[in-house]
Design an enzyme around this catalytic site. Structure first.
Site, PDB file in Angstrom:
ATOM      1  N   GLY A 239     -32.063  26.062  22.438  1.00  0.00           N
ATOM      2  CA  GLY A 239     -30.770  26.002  23.107  1.00  0.00           C
ATOM      3  C   GLY A 239     -30.009  27.280  23.296  1.00  0.00           C
ATOM      4  CD  GLU A 273     -37.669  21.730  18.287  1.00  0.00           C
ATOM      5  OE1 GLU A 273     -36.966  21.344  19.254  1.00  0.00           O
ATOM      6  OE2 GLU A 273     -38.129  20.950  17.446  1.00  0.00           O
ATOM      7  N   PRO A 274     -37.026  27.584  20.393  1.00  0.00           N
ATOM      8  CG  PRO A 274     -37.465  29.870  20.095  1.00  0.00           C
ATOM      9  CD  PRO A 274     -37.590  28.534  19.400  1.00  0.00           C
ATOM     10  N   GLY A 275     -36.881  28.005  23.938  1.00  0.00           N
ATOM     11  CA  GLY A 275     -37.679  27.987  25.161  1.00  0.00           C
ATOM     12  C   GLY A 275     -37.184  29.069  26.099  1.00  0.00           C
ATOM     13  NE  ARG A 276     -31.724  27.969  29.207  1.00  0.00           N
ATOM     14  CZ  ARG A 276     -31.654  27.087  30.213  1.00  0.00           C
ATOM     15  NH1 ARG A 276     -31.741  27.512  31.447  1.00  0.00           N
ATOM     16  NH2 ARG A 276     -31.478  25.806  29.975  1.00  0.00           N
ATOM     17  CE1 TYR A 316     -30.699  20.318  35.047  1.00  0.00           C
ATOM     18  CE2 TYR A 316     -31.929  22.280  35.644  1.00  0.00           C
ATOM     19  CZ  TYR A 316     -31.875  21.038  35.068  1.00  0.00           C
ATOM     20  OH  TYR A 316     -32.996  20.513  34.487  1.00  0.00           O
ATOM     21  CB  CYS A 342     -36.356  18.701  55.587  1.00  0.00           C
ATOM     22  SG  CYS A 342     -37.348  19.674  56.703  1.00  0.00           S
ATOM     23  CD  GLU A 343     -33.634  16.846  49.713  1.00  0.00           C
ATOM     24  OE1 GLU A 343     -32.455  16.768  49.305  1.00  0.00           O
ATOM     25  OE2 GLU A 343     -34.539  16.093  49.347  1.00  0.00           O
ATOM     26  CE1 TYR A 371     -36.931  23.861  30.088  1.00  0.00           C
ATOM     27  CE2 TYR A 371     -35.397  25.686  29.821  1.00  0.00           C
ATOM     28  CZ  TYR A 371     -36.140  24.657  29.276  1.00  0.00           C
ATOM     29  OH  TYR A 371     -36.091  24.413  27.924  1.00  0.00           O
TER      30      TYR A 371
HETATM   31  N1  LLP Z   1     -36.153  21.442  21.744  1.00  0.00           N
HETATM   32  C1  LLP Z   1     -35.874  20.288  22.375  1.00  0.00           C
HETATM   33  C2  LLP Z   1     -35.990  19.027  21.645  1.00  0.00           C
HETATM   34  C3  LLP Z   1     -35.471  20.306  23.728  1.00  0.00           C
HETATM   35  O1  LLP Z   1     -35.194  19.158  24.340  1.00  0.00           O
HETATM   36  C4  LLP Z   1     -35.375  21.545  24.421  1.00  0.00           C
HETATM   37  C5  LLP Z   1     -34.978  21.590  25.827  1.00  0.00           C
HETATM   38  C6  LLP Z   1     -35.700  22.719  23.715  1.00  0.00           C
HETATM   39  C7  LLP Z   1     -36.068  22.635  22.379  1.00  0.00           C
HETATM   40  C8  LLP Z   1     -35.637  24.086  24.355  1.00  0.00           C
HETATM   41  O2  LLP Z   1     -34.361  24.410  24.785  1.00  0.00           O
HETATM   42  P1  LLP Z   1     -34.046  25.895  25.299  1.00  0.00           P
HETATM   43  O3  LLP Z   1     -34.236  26.829  24.125  1.00  0.00           O
HETATM   44  O4  LLP Z   1     -34.980  26.221  26.393  1.00  0.00           O
HETATM   45  O5  LLP Z   1     -32.646  25.812  25.747  1.00  0.00           O
HETATM   46  N2  LLP Z   1     -34.355  22.149  32.797  1.00  0.00           N
HETATM   47  C9  LLP Z   1     -33.117  22.613  32.203  1.00  0.00           C
HETATM   48  C10 LLP Z   1     -33.213  22.754  30.703  1.00  0.00           C
HETATM   49  C11 LLP Z   1     -33.638  21.470  30.012  1.00  0.00           C
HETATM   50  C12 LLP Z   1     -33.795  21.641  28.526  1.00  0.00           C
HETATM   51  C13 LLP Z   1     -34.447  20.460  27.928  1.00  0.00           C
HETATM   52  N3  LLP Z   1     -34.689  20.558  26.527  1.00  0.00           N
HETATM   53  C14 LLP Z   1     -32.719  23.921  32.866  1.00  0.00           C
HETATM   54  O6  LLP Z   1     -33.400  24.365  33.789  1.00  0.00           O
HETATM   55  O7  LLP Z   1     -31.697  24.494  32.513  1.00  0.00           O
END
Ligand code: LLP
Length: 413
Positions: A239, A273-276, A316, A342-343, A371
């Site tokens: 997050g 659990e970092p993603g972004r 978003y 086409c949107e 994402y």
């Molecule tokens: N852990 C869980 C359980 C999650 O649901 C998520 C993201 C993460 C970790 C990773 O979160 P991050 O570190 O990336 O913020 N598609 C959207 C974001 C959806 C996030 C869903 N869950 C966007 O493009 O902003």
């Protein structure tokens, strides 16, 4: 976008000109910097080095196999939400014992495979899931490690579509409900409670809700330990936000300090659990200009990438910087940068100040590493973009552009 810079008037990713990639691979293409991903992981590891912490990269942010393998090489695990993500992560070399399985609904075949390979934890969100897991684990003669995902009902200032910590969302368990489940789990010999956790949302730019959530998890965990539960960890989800425009996200160091200070009194291991944060600013979406046009109200730049390639602006209202690959001196004007889908909502950016552009010019969308490709679709029967990984002076294609045949291969005529 530290690893994207302008040299001799042209944007480069590391030492490779984006133009070179466009000429070799075509557009639209995702371009990722390996150094950027590695440096984010190093920053995370050193920020959390003082406390036993496991990083489980959220595969959904970008699940390209090459990127995953670069990430898992750094002794990082995976946070997955489907069988597909599990198989991808395994293919890319993740250690099964470093996989956390999140998500509000999991099918039996998904539970079965995850049990067979021996994952680290099932992040469980309902009584039904506990029952299913107990049944499937019993069938396989396995013990399922469980972490209870709590919904702490904490409001996070982010886009409501990516806030997950409120009772108005489908995620997690209310603490009282989780307490009841502890008993249910204790009665099942094929289940073992190992942790508790939460994930309160994504693109979080303020540490105070994170602090509150971590303190709540710590006190809930302490309560369970006092009841005789042998917990091993607290999972604080992902997050942490990144800069897209002019946001000032907390530093990784401050983020780590906040979580560690809250969790330390429990003595339990910490999972994140970092993603972004890992991939977001490592990638750009490189596009070619197809045309420009004007209405009495607006000027448009039409590019060959579209909402099917990067849906975040349409979905978003997310902001992504848009820049020209070749720096142009001269007057700028305001344009809406749009794709060919086409949107009306197929807009990458509204009222962007850009120099005069013509067909064939290259532009790129910034901060598209997370994402972007993972949310791409084939809407309008558009093949998904190619993906390229840059490493110093070199680049390689890490996903071929889809062919038209790929698009209807599974259809039956
Ligand atoms: N852990 C869980 C359980 C999650 O649901 C998520 C993201 C993460 C970790 C990773 O979160 P991050 O570190 O990336 O913020 N598609 C959207 C974001 C959806 C996030 C869903 N869950 C966007 O493009 O902003």
């Amino acid at each position: 976008m530290e690893h994207f810079s302008v040299r001799h008037g042209e944007t480069h990713c590391e030492n490779v000109a984006l133009r070179t990639i466009a000429e070799a691979v075509g557009t639209p293409s995702y371009v990722y910097s390996k150094a950027s991903i590695k440096s984010q992981l190093q920053k995370l590891k050193s920020a959390f080095a003082s406390y036993p912490t496991h990083i489980c990269y959220a595969v959904k942010a970008n699940s390209n196999l090459t990127l995953l393998s670069e990430i898992f090489e750094e002794d990082v695990g995976a946070d997955i939400v489907s069988l597909g993500e599990l198989e991808r992560a395994l293919k890319a070399g993740v250690k099964p014992s470093a996989v956390a399985f999140s998500g509000v609904g999991k099918r039996d075949d998904e539970l079965r495979r995850a049990l067979e390979v021996g994952i680290f934890s099932f992040n469980v969100e309902s009584l039904a899931e506990v029952e299913n897991l107990a049944r499937v684990a019993k069938e396989l003669g396995k013990i399922a490690p469980i972490s209870l995902r709590i919904n702490p009902n904490i409001d996070v200032k982010t886009n409501p579509k990516i806030a997950t910590g409120l009772f108005s969302t489908k995620f997690g368990l209310v603490e009282a409900e989780a307490l009841e489940l502890v008993q249910t789990i204790a009665e099942q010999k094929h289940l073992r409670l190992k942790g508790v956790g939460c994930h309160i949302g994504s693109q979080i730019l303020d540490l105070s809700p994170m602090k509150e959530a971590a303190e709540r998890m710590a006190s809930f965990a302490a309560k369970l330990v006092a009841l005789g539960q042998k917990l091993e960890f607290i999972d604080m989800g992902g997050g942490l936000g990144i800069r897209y425009k002019n946001e000032e996200p907390p530093s990784i160091k401050a983020y780590a300090e906040t979580l560690i200070n809250a969790i330390k009194p429990t003595g339990l291991n910490l999972i994140i659990e970092p993603g972004r944060l890992v991939v977001g600013n490592a990638g750009a979406l490189l596009c070619s200009v197809l045309a420009t046009k004007k209405t009495p109200k607006k000027s448009f730049v039409i590019v060959d990438g579209a909402m099917n390639d990067l849906v975040r602006p349409a979905m978003y209202d997310a902001y992504h910087g848009i820049a020209c690959v070749a720096k142009k001196n001269g007057p700028e004007a305001l344009y809406d940068v749009v794709g060919p889908v086409c949107e009306t909502g197929d807009i990458f950016g509204e009222n962007r100040s850009l120099p005069e552009l013509k067909s064939g010019d290259l532009i790129y969308l910034e901060s598209a590493g997370a994402y972007g490709s993972s949310m791409a679709s084939n809407y309008n029967t558009r093949p998904r973009a190619a993906e390229v990984l840059v490493d110093g002076d070199h680049f390689k294609i890490v996903k071929r552009r889809e062919s038209l045949d790929d698009l209807w291969r599974d259809e039956i005529l």
